[in-house]
Design a protein around this motif. Sequence first.
Motif, short mmCIF file in Angstrom:
data_model
loop_
_atom_site.label_atom_id
_atom_site.label_comp_id
_atom_site.label_asym_id
_atom_site.label_seq_id
_atom_site.Cartn_x
_atom_site.Cartn_y
_atom_site.Cartn_z
N GLY A 177 -8.76 -5.01 -1.16
CA GLY A 177 -7.47 -4.49 -0.73
C GLY A 177 -6.33 -5.49 -0.78
O GLY A 177 -5.21 -5.17 -0.37
N TRP A 194 -0.99 -7.86 -1.81
CA TRP A 194 -0.72 -6.78 -0.86
C TRP A 194 0.52 -7.07 -0.02
O TRP A 194 1.27 -6.16 0.32
CB TRP A 194 -1.94 -6.56 0.03
CG TRP A 194 -1.69 -5.53 1.09
CD1 TRP A 194 -1.51 -5.74 2.43
CD2 TRP A 194 -1.58 -4.12 0.90
NE1 TRP A 194 -1.28 -4.55 3.08
CE2 TRP A 194 -1.33 -3.53 2.15
CE3 TRP A 194 -1.68 -3.29 -0.23
CZ2 TRP A 194 -1.17 -2.16 2.33
CZ3 TRP A 194 -1.52 -1.91 -0.05
CH2 TRP A 194 -1.27 -1.36 1.21
N ALA A 208 -6.62 10.07 -4.02
CA ALA A 208 -7.50 8.90 -3.90
C ALA A 208 -8.31 9.06 -2.63
O ALA A 208 -7.80 9.50 -1.59
CB ALA A 208 -6.67 7.61 -3.84
N ASN A 225 -10.34 7.89 0.64
CA ASN A 225 -10.29 6.81 1.62
C ASN A 225 -11.66 6.61 2.28
O ASN A 225 -12.49 7.53 2.30
CB ASN A 225 -9.24 7.11 2.69
CG ASN A 225 -7.90 7.47 2.08
OD1 ASN A 225 -7.43 6.80 1.17
ND2 ASN A 225 -7.29 8.54 2.59
N THR A 274 -5.98 10.67 0.26
CA THR A 274 -4.54 10.58 0.15
C THR A 274 -4.13 11.35 -1.10
O THR A 274 -4.68 11.11 -2.18
CB THR A 274 -4.06 9.13 0.06
OG1 THR A 274 -4.53 8.40 1.20
CG2 THR A 274 -2.55 9.05 0.02
N ARG A 330 -2.29 13.22 3.75
CA ARG A 330 -3.73 13.01 3.90
C ARG A 330 -4.41 14.35 4.16
O ARG A 330 -3.90 15.17 4.92
CB ARG A 330 -4.03 12.03 5.03
CG ARG A 330 -3.56 10.61 4.75
CD ARG A 330 -4.18 9.61 5.72
NE ARG A 330 -3.65 8.29 5.56
CZ ARG A 330 -4.08 7.39 4.66
NH1 ARG A 330 -5.05 7.72 3.83
NH2 ARG A 330 -3.53 6.19 4.59
N LEU A 334 -1.87 7.40 -7.27
CA LEU A 334 -2.45 6.86 -6.05
C LEU A 334 -3.69 6.03 -6.32
O LEU A 334 -4.48 6.34 -7.21
CB LEU A 334 -2.82 8.01 -5.11
CG LEU A 334 -1.67 8.89 -4.62
CD1 LEU A 334 -2.21 10.20 -4.06
CD2 LEU A 334 -0.86 8.16 -3.57
N SER A 335 -3.88 4.99 -5.52
CA SER A 335 -5.10 4.17 -5.59
C SER A 335 -5.42 3.67 -4.19
O SER A 335 -4.52 3.28 -3.44
CB SER A 335 -4.91 2.99 -6.54
OG SER A 335 -6.06 2.17 -6.56
N ASP A 336 -6.72 3.68 -3.84
CA ASP A 336 -7.13 3.24 -2.51
C ASP A 336 -8.40 2.40 -2.63
O ASP A 336 -9.34 2.76 -3.33
CB ASP A 336 -7.40 4.45 -1.60
CG ASP A 336 -7.77 4.03 -0.19
OD1 ASP A 336 -6.87 4.02 0.67
OD2 ASP A 336 -8.96 3.71 0.05
N HIS A 376 -6.68 -0.15 1.91
CA HIS A 376 -5.27 -0.15 1.55
C HIS A 376 -5.00 0.90 0.47
O HIS A 376 -5.84 1.12 -0.41
CB HIS A 376 -4.84 -1.52 1.04
CG HIS A 376 -4.74 -2.56 2.12
ND1 HIS A 376 -4.70 -3.92 1.86
CD2 HIS A 376 -4.67 -2.45 3.47
CE1 HIS A 376 -4.61 -4.58 2.99
NE2 HIS A 376 -4.60 -3.71 3.98
N THR A 377 -3.83 1.51 0.51
CA THR A 377 -3.43 2.52 -0.47
C THR A 377 -2.13 2.08 -1.14
O THR A 377 -1.17 1.68 -0.46
CB THR A 377 -3.22 3.89 0.20
OG1 THR A 377 -4.43 4.28 0.85
CG2 THR A 377 -2.84 4.94 -0.83
#
Length: 675
Positions: free
Chosen positions: A49, A75, A328, A330, A336, A349, A371-373, A377-378
């Motif tokens: 993350g 991040w 994505a 979680n 998400t 969400r 989106l990416s998780d 972290h997203t």
Amino acid sequence: MIRITASLVLALCAAYSIAGEPPANRHPVTADDVLRVQTVSEPEVSPDGQWIAYVVTVNDRDADEQRSAIWMVSWDGSQQLSLTSAAYGTRKQRWSPDGRYLTYIATVAGSDKDQIMLLDRRGGAPRQLTHVAGDIDRYAWSPDSKRLVLVMEQDAAEGAKSDSDKSPHPYVIEARHFKEDDGYKEGDPGYLTAGIGRHLYLLDVESNTLDALTTDPKYNEEWPAWSPDGRQIAFTRSHEMGPDPDGQVDIAVIDSGAGASPRSVARIYAPNSQHLAWSPDGKLIVYLQGLEAKFNAYMQDHLAVVPAAGGAPRALADKLDRAVMSFAINADSSATVAVEDDGSVYPARIDLGSGAVSRAVPAGPFVISALSDAGGHTAMLRSDDHALDEVYALDDGRLRKLTTHNDALLAQLKLGAVEDIRFKSKDGAEVHGLVVKPVSYVPGRRYPTVLWIHGGPNGQDEHSFVLDAYQFEPQMLAGKDMVVLMVNYRGGSGRGIDYAKAIFADWGHKEVEDLLAGVDYLIAQGLADPSHLGVGGWSYGGILTDYTIASDSRFKAAVSGAGSANQMSMYGADEYILQYNAELGPPWRNTALWLKVSYPFFHADRIRTPTLFLGGSMDFNVPVAGGEQMYQALRTLGVPTQLVVYPGQHHILERPSFILDLAQRIPGWYERYLH
């Protein structure tokens, strides 16, 4: 390495404003500015993350091609650095789950072949991981970071023809869906020929051995996703290169070892961009689900799950009458999602168990995507009316900006204000839209006005600033003292499925009424000059341009990009055969309906508007013949017209010199006839 320090932040702030005022040297958007954009895409969060890898694409004017590089941002946003040099075809970077490697697809120098490259985060130059003969469609790491599953064409994996075999071969076609425009390199004709199927292959990273996982020539496989324990792979399977003749595909699961047999767990309909994922406990497969086949062009995907062991699929948030554009998964068994809603796209969400939906950030006029998780972290892309896509972090209920690739360019641009509008169409339906005002707008003055129409029709005009070959027009025309009207007509998305389905088998009717009502609204507001009106668009926007100028003669200039008017002639010539058969029926069975939706061509004698027709010579989405036919019709009728064909280009232009030409030619056409 670029470090974002306090002094640099202050310098950036100074570049943006002095005592709250914009810099005096700002200028309206020009054609050259379009080529200066750095397109940010494909954010991927690292397993811990702490980093987000992403792609930055630029226009290389000397080479006359687009080049991409892999970048990385921390991040906390304190570090931004380039991991690879810009090259043709770089994309689809993926972290290994142990965080040791970063892989990506790139076109190998001196070849036109795509291969997977591997970067060791401990140092060293990228090395070529695959040596296959054809393009790799997509791939995914195994949870133990020891293997990759690849989607490749079967004949490509078995070896290339010898260099001495230079003779062309005929295209042998057997599938109903035999044309596809997207994803093909310049010069590729886009035919999906017999004997070429996409299948899954397992690549051992250490030994570099490649083994076939699926081999049945009756099927094509896509979208592989590993189960959390690495023992199984979910994927989609169809009998054709696209969806089957009924418009559906199977979701199947196979053990991740050679010799395994797949089993189907669901049969689904989802014509838009699919994505498969597993729930963290490995019990559910998450995917995007559409409606029935006949609503192909108006599809608004929703999130759904199916038990991996077998069982009934279950829709999530089925009362959310809005499209889920991407998602994505979680670690807390939620997803998400990017929700398209009335000119914006916001993150939300969805709980995988209950299906409960909650907004992830407060509402606002902006658009998020990609989106990416990972690692708790997203990340995603975000843009708004005056900001190009950059990477953002979803952090404590807010979106925090991480990258700044286009800040210097934006600091130099003077942009028009964007406003939401609402008005009634001819039949009383409420229609929404956006207005871009001239950059030097003076209240009380009427302006030449261009109705710029979005494509699709499944899509929307939204609060997102884009400068590319497809969407540079609004702000560029605003910089040339014009008002730009963008109408979210019926048939588009963002307002619910009933709004989208309203034009089913009735093209060019309600959409045109909505478009003309928007023009009437701006005239009544004292903003649009009724004697200086233009219209234009690309793709379905070009098609609607043809419909509009055949319905109303008050427009003084039109631009029809990648459009068509004789829809009957598109049957079998473009890639939409499944939609045509499901929505209109074959022309020999419903001839009167086909003639009705082809009225711009068969009533071309009603057109008085000088029209510019544009298209790519290799466009299989909306073949350039559609523009050629209308050009010949207007030429025969003595209406001022011009046809511009871009050689080797598909539905969206990619060659920088052609993008520059387009960015000069379209405003030039309007300036010629509207001022």
